[in-house]
Write an enzyme that holds these catalytic residues in place. Structure first.
Site, PDB file in Angstrom:
ATOM      1  N   CYS A  86       0.855  -1.184   0.000  1.00 20.06           N
ATOM      2  CA  CYS A  86       0.000   0.000   0.000  1.00 20.06           C
ATOM      3  C   CYS A  86       0.891   1.233   0.000  1.00 20.06           C
ATOM      4  O   CYS A  86       1.600   1.481   0.984  1.00 20.06           O
ATOM      5  CB  CYS A  86      -0.917  -0.014   1.223  1.00 20.06           C
ATOM      6  SG  CYS A  86      -2.031   1.381   1.209  1.00 20.06           S
ATOM      7  N   CYS A 235      -3.226   6.651  -4.998  1.00 16.64           N
ATOM      8  CA  CYS A 235      -2.967   5.206  -4.895  1.00 16.64           C
ATOM      9  C   CYS A 235      -1.537   4.868  -5.339  1.00 16.64           C
ATOM     10  O   CYS A 235      -1.242   4.841  -6.549  1.00 16.64           O
ATOM     11  CB  CYS A 235      -3.981   4.405  -5.712  1.00 16.64           C
ATOM     12  SG  CYS A 235      -3.883   2.628  -5.355  1.00 16.64           S
TER      13      CYS A 235
END
Ligand code: PYC
Length: 314
Positions: A86, A235
């Protein structure tokens, strides 16, 4: 009553909740098994940390522990399970470690389920740059039929998670269009599953990235995450997948900067260095600590494990 101390931050609008290290010991085992152990044996706590009323389904949680191959072991999770890597979360972890007094103005290494990554936070600018796992485009312009009759095409690329990157979606990537963007992304994800379209070795594609070119070397995206929340940040792993596609197309050279903008307007700056057929992404962004809390889990409270989310697609 169980109590857990957490530090919350956001990176470009997307929250990260770090469990203050030392509170939850997991058995010593390889990271993939250890992450599975956390996911199954602590499923209730994971759910509570990433669901209402303690949090919400947009939170990415992070557990930090000792590692034999890096400075830290790092397990990411959300409301429905584990997350491979992530990017926004790693930037949030670095900001949190800085907040806790760690020296992160150096290359700090993290062992994640998807490989060792590193990050450095510039003490003057508070900008964190991460070096992500090797990323690549797996398939180009894959057609997908949707139940609505519409067809879209997209690249399947890996950036620490699997992405379907779709540019011919015919929607304006604007904040006002989020309901339509959500609907289309869920529809694409459902169609990928029903048509058996996967990443390499049958890997599930659990992130849908709708993309739009804004200007030369500057794109906007809308990313649907596995728990069916959309990413408020650009992201990090999705930006890595995008870099891999751009590199394959010859549209971005090693070392050139790509500005990746999210649907909320937040931005990352991204570059890559080639590694054979793969690219090594370097992504820069800023996080801010928003809270330091002690969460109380009273087992007389019927929602002390959170309001569960549906694990599957609606
Ligand atoms: O920044 O890589 C990322 C990410 C994955 C899911 C939510 N954010």
């Amino acid at each position: 009553m169980e109590r857990i101390r957490v530090i919350d931050s956001h990176t470009g609008g997307e929250p990260t909740r770090v469990i203050v290290p030392g509170q939850i010991d997991l058995p010593e085992m390889p990271i993939v098994e250890q992450a599975d152990y956390w996911n199954t044996h602590h499923a209730n706590l994971r759910g509570a940390l990433c669901n209402e009323p303690y949090g919400s389904d947009i939170i990415v949680g992070a557990w930090l522990g000792p590692s034999e191959v890096a400075d830290y072991r790092l397990i990411f999770f959300n409301n429905v399970g584990l997350i491979g890597m992530c990017g926004h979360g790693l930037i949030g972890v670095m900001e949190t470690l800085s907040f806790l007094g760690e020296d992160v103005n150096r290359s700090v290494t993290f062992e994640t389920r998807k490989g060792v990554v590193s990050a450095k936070r510039d003490a003057e600018t508070a900008l964190t740059t991460i070096q992500n796992v090797a990323s690549y485009r797996y398939r180009k312009e894959v057609p997908v039929r949707l139940a609505t009759g519409q067809s879209v095409t997209g690249d399947i690329a890996y950036g620490g998670n699997w992405f379907f990157l779709c540019e011919d979606h015919r929607l304006e990537l604007a904040y006002a269009n989020i309901p339509q963007l959500m609907q289309l992304s869920v529809e694409i994800r459902r169609s990928l599953e029903s048509q058996g379209i996967t990443g390499e070795n049958g890997a599930q594609i659990d992130h849908i990235e709708l993309t739009q070119t804004v200007a030369d070397h500057h794109g906007r995206n809308f990313v649907l995450c596995p728990g069916l929340a959309y990413d408020r940040s650009p992201c990090g792993t999705g930006t890595s997948a995008k870099l891999a596609s751009l590199a394959e197309e010859g549209k971005l050279s090693p070392g050139e900067t790509w500005v990746q903008e999210s649907i909320t307007g937040s931005q990352f700056e991204a570059r890559y260095q080639p590694d054979g057929e793969l690219v090594i992404p370097h992504i820069s962004g800023r996080a801010f600590v928003t809270a330091e809390s002690e969460l109380y889990f009273n087992n007389r409270d019927p929602f002390h494990r959170g309001i569960p989310q549906a694990e599957n697609l609606p």
